[in-house]
Design a protein around this motif. Sequence first.
Motif, PDB file in Angstrom:
ATOM      1  N   ASN A 182       0.824  -1.211   0.000  1.00 44.62           N
ATOM      2  CA  ASN A 182       0.000   0.000   0.000  1.00 44.62           C
ATOM      3  C   ASN A 182       0.857   1.259   0.000  1.00 44.62           C
ATOM      4  O   ASN A 182       0.538   2.251  -0.664  1.00 44.62           O
ATOM      5  N   THR A 183       1.938   1.206   0.745  1.00 43.92           N
ATOM      6  CA  THR A 183       2.878   2.329   0.758  1.00 43.92           C
ATOM      7  C   THR A 183       3.466   2.543  -0.627  1.00 43.92           C
ATOM      8  O   THR A 183       3.575   3.680  -1.104  1.00 43.92           O
ATOM      9  N   ALA A 184       3.849   1.448  -1.271  1.00 45.54           N
ATOM     10  CA  ALA A 184       4.441   1.534  -2.610  1.00 45.54           C
ATOM     11  C   ALA A 184       3.447   2.104  -3.612  1.00 45.54           C
ATOM     12  O   ALA A 184       3.807   2.933  -4.465  1.00 45.54           O
ATOM     13  N   HIS A 185       2.179   1.670  -3.530  1.00 41.81           N
ATOM     14  CA  HIS A 185       1.158   2.203  -4.439  1.00 41.81           C
ATOM     15  C   HIS A 185       0.930   3.688  -4.193  1.00 41.81           C
ATOM     16  O   HIS A 185       0.753   4.470  -5.144  1.00 41.81           O
ATOM     17  N   ALA A 186       0.920   4.083  -2.929  1.00 42.35           N
ATOM     18  CA  ALA A 186       0.729   5.498  -2.611  1.00 42.35           C
ATOM     19  C   ALA A 186       1.878   6.324  -3.183  1.00 42.35           C
ATOM     20  O   ALA A 186       1.661   7.419  -3.744  1.00 42.35           O
ATOM     21  N   PHE A 187       3.092   5.818  -3.035  1.00 40.54           N
ATOM     22  CA  PHE A 187       4.250   6.518  -3.604  1.00 40.54           C
ATOM     23  C   PHE A 187       4.130   6.594  -5.118  1.00 40.54           C
ATOM     24  O   PHE A 187       4.356   7.656  -5.720  1.00 40.54           O
ATOM     25  N   GLN A 188       3.776   5.487  -5.739  1.00 35.59           N
ATOM     26  CA  GLN A 188       3.653   5.414  -7.185  1.00 35.59           C
ATOM     27  C   GLN A 188       2.638   6.429  -7.707  1.00 35.59           C
ATOM     28  O   GLN A 188       2.888   7.156  -8.679  1.00 35.59           O
ATOM     29  N   GLN A 189       1.480   6.499  -7.051  1.00 40.26           N
ATOM     30  CA  GLN A 189       0.426   7.404  -7.490  1.00 40.26           C
ATOM     31  C   GLN A 189       0.810   8.869  -7.296  1.00 40.26           C
ATOM     32  O   GLN A 189       0.554   9.720  -8.161  1.00 40.26           O
ATOM     33  N   ALA A 190       1.440   9.174  -6.162  1.00 41.14           N
ATOM     34  CA  ALA A 190       1.869  10.554  -5.920  1.00 41.14           C
ATOM     35  C   ALA A 190       2.955  10.966  -6.908  1.00 41.14           C
ATOM     36  O   ALA A 190       2.952  12.094  -7.420  1.00 41.14           O
ATOM     37  N   LEU A 191       3.884  10.055  -7.173  1.00 45.77           N
ATOM     38  CA  LEU A 191       4.934  10.342  -8.148  1.00 45.77           C
ATOM     39  C   LEU A 191       4.345  10.570  -9.524  1.00 45.77           C
ATOM     40  O   LEU A 191       4.776  11.482 -10.257  1.00 45.77           O
ATOM     41  N   ASN A 192       3.343   9.778  -9.903  1.00 43.90           N
ATOM     42  CA  ASN A 192       2.728   9.942 -11.215  1.00 43.90           C
ATOM     43  C   ASN A 192       2.089  11.314 -11.370  1.00 43.90           C
ATOM     44  O   ASN A 192       2.025  11.862 -12.480  1.00 43.90           O
ATOM     45  N   ARG A 193       1.623  11.894 -10.270  1.00 44.71           N
ATOM     46  CA  ARG A 193       1.105  13.261 -10.329  1.00 44.71           C
ATOM     47  C   ARG A 193       2.245  14.231 -10.650  1.00 44.71           C
ATOM     48  O   ARG A 193       2.074  15.176 -11.431  1.00 44.71           O
ATOM     49  N   GLY A 194       3.409  13.998 -10.046  1.00 46.95           N
ATOM     50  CA  GLY A 194       4.569  14.828 -10.359  1.00 46.95           C
ATOM     51  C   GLY A 194       5.019  14.643 -11.794  1.00 46.95           C
ATOM     52  O   GLY A 194       5.406  15.606 -12.472  1.00 46.95           O
ATOM     53  N   GLN A 195       4.971  13.404 -12.267  1.00 47.60           N
ATOM     54  CA  GLN A 195       5.328  13.118 -13.663  1.00 47.60           C
ATOM     55  C   GLN A 195       4.383  13.838 -14.621  1.00 47.60           C
ATOM     56  O   GLN A 195       4.803  14.398 -15.632  1.00 47.60           O
ATOM     57  N   ALA A 196       3.091  13.800 -14.304  1.00 46.55           N
ATOM     58  CA  ALA A 196       2.101  14.456 -15.162  1.00 46.55           C
ATOM     59  C   ALA A 196       2.335  15.961 -15.227  1.00 46.55           C
ATOM     60  O   ALA A 196       2.204  16.582 -16.286  1.00 46.55           O
ATOM     61  N   LEU A 197       2.707  16.543 -14.090  1.00 45.86           N
ATOM     62  CA  LEU A 197       2.988  17.977 -14.072  1.00 45.86           C
ATOM     63  C   LEU A 197       4.229  18.289 -14.898  1.00 45.86           C
ATOM     64  O   LEU A 197       4.247  19.249 -15.684  1.00 45.86           O
ATOM     65  N   ALA A 198       5.267  17.469 -14.737  1.00 44.71           N
ATOM     66  CA  ALA A 198       6.495  17.669 -15.517  1.00 44.71           C
ATOM     67  C   ALA A 198       6.219  17.523 -16.999  1.00 44.71           C
ATOM     68  O   ALA A 198       6.789  18.242 -17.830  1.00 44.71           O
ATOM     69  N   ASP A 199       5.343  16.594 -17.344  1.00 47.34           N
ATOM     70  CA  ASP A 199       5.045  16.325 -18.745  1.00 47.34           C
ATOM     71  C   ASP A 199       4.231  17.429 -19.395  1.00 47.34           C
ATOM     72  O   ASP A 199       4.338  17.663 -20.599  1.00 47.34           O
ATOM     73  N   SER A 200       3.446  18.137 -18.584  1.00 49.06           N
ATOM     74  CA  SER A 200       2.539  19.140 -19.140  1.00 49.06           C
ATOM     75  C   SER A 200       3.030  20.576 -18.976  1.00 49.06           C
ATOM     76  O   SER A 200       2.520  21.486 -19.624  1.00 49.06           O
TER      77      SER A 200
END
Length: 329
Positions: free
Chosen positions: A248-266
């Motif tokens: 669950n910790t890993a999924h939470a990290f993954q999802q939060a990081l993906n938000r950062g990735q999306a911001l970097a991408d856009s």
Amino acid sequence: MRFTRAGRASLAAVSGLAVAVLAAACTSSGSSTTTTATAHLEKTNLVIGSLPVVDTAGLFLAEQNGYFQQAGLNVKIEPIAVSTQAIPDLEKGTVDVVAGANYVSFFQADETKHLNLKVVADGQSCAPDTFEVLSLPGTGINSAKDLAHKRIAVNVKANIQTLLTNTALQTAGVNSASVTYVQVPFPKMGAALKAHQVDAISVVEPFITENELGLGAQPVMSTCIGPTATFPISGYFSTSTFLQKYPNTAHAFQQALNRGQALADSSRSDVEEIMPHYIKGLTPNQAAVVNLGQFPTSLDQTHLQRVASAMFSGHLVPANFSVGPLLFH
């Protein structure tokens, strides 16, 4: 032969770029994911060993914008010099995730040493302006065919640079076996080229710009076009032990990081703003001319299997090597 580079018109105002930076471009494979801290987190404190490179912009944006905190995580980012040197810390548990890890090196380490590593998130993939072979003007090396029987500097032999360069040469009808690769650190490639210790250099940003401005070096070919376009370069790795113990910790990290990735991408402006905060010596003016690609927001097995295919062609992994079991979904 020239390649279009973002912000090329403003490069004349820049005297050089910090040699501490290693930039790589990337490709997007998904959209923004909203993080929710609804699941029970097995642990809330995470240590991320991160390279101070463009690849990890999404990580630092996630930290700056509070995405990890919103997911219930307290993330501590520790700078590392070489991603593979953090593998022992992963195994010991003193580092939970390594960010900006070279796919070729980590896949090879997992295959040969049976380390049970897993990809938690995709980091970056290359773009034409971030992986190039350069030469000096007046040397007669102006295209891929001119590289036959020449000496090309690479940062590390039998790795991502040689794999991409070999593919680009073969695509251009050049026998890659005719090329001699010479190992030279990125910051020293310009001097080696100027001293004619090598005939060409395989470089990434910001060393492309640095050598073009400082030496007048010219692009010979991009190693990220055609069959190698949007090639996966780096990702975020952890161990099976960690992921099984703290899913669950890993999924939470993954999802939060993906938000950062999306911001970097856009938002290029957000990436430009964050880079000088974690890349030592990089000024805002220099960040403005570093070429960027896209930041993936999901794990795509087909996309990452391209790395394994190239590694098989380079005799680095067996034909049946699959990245599927290495992906954390």
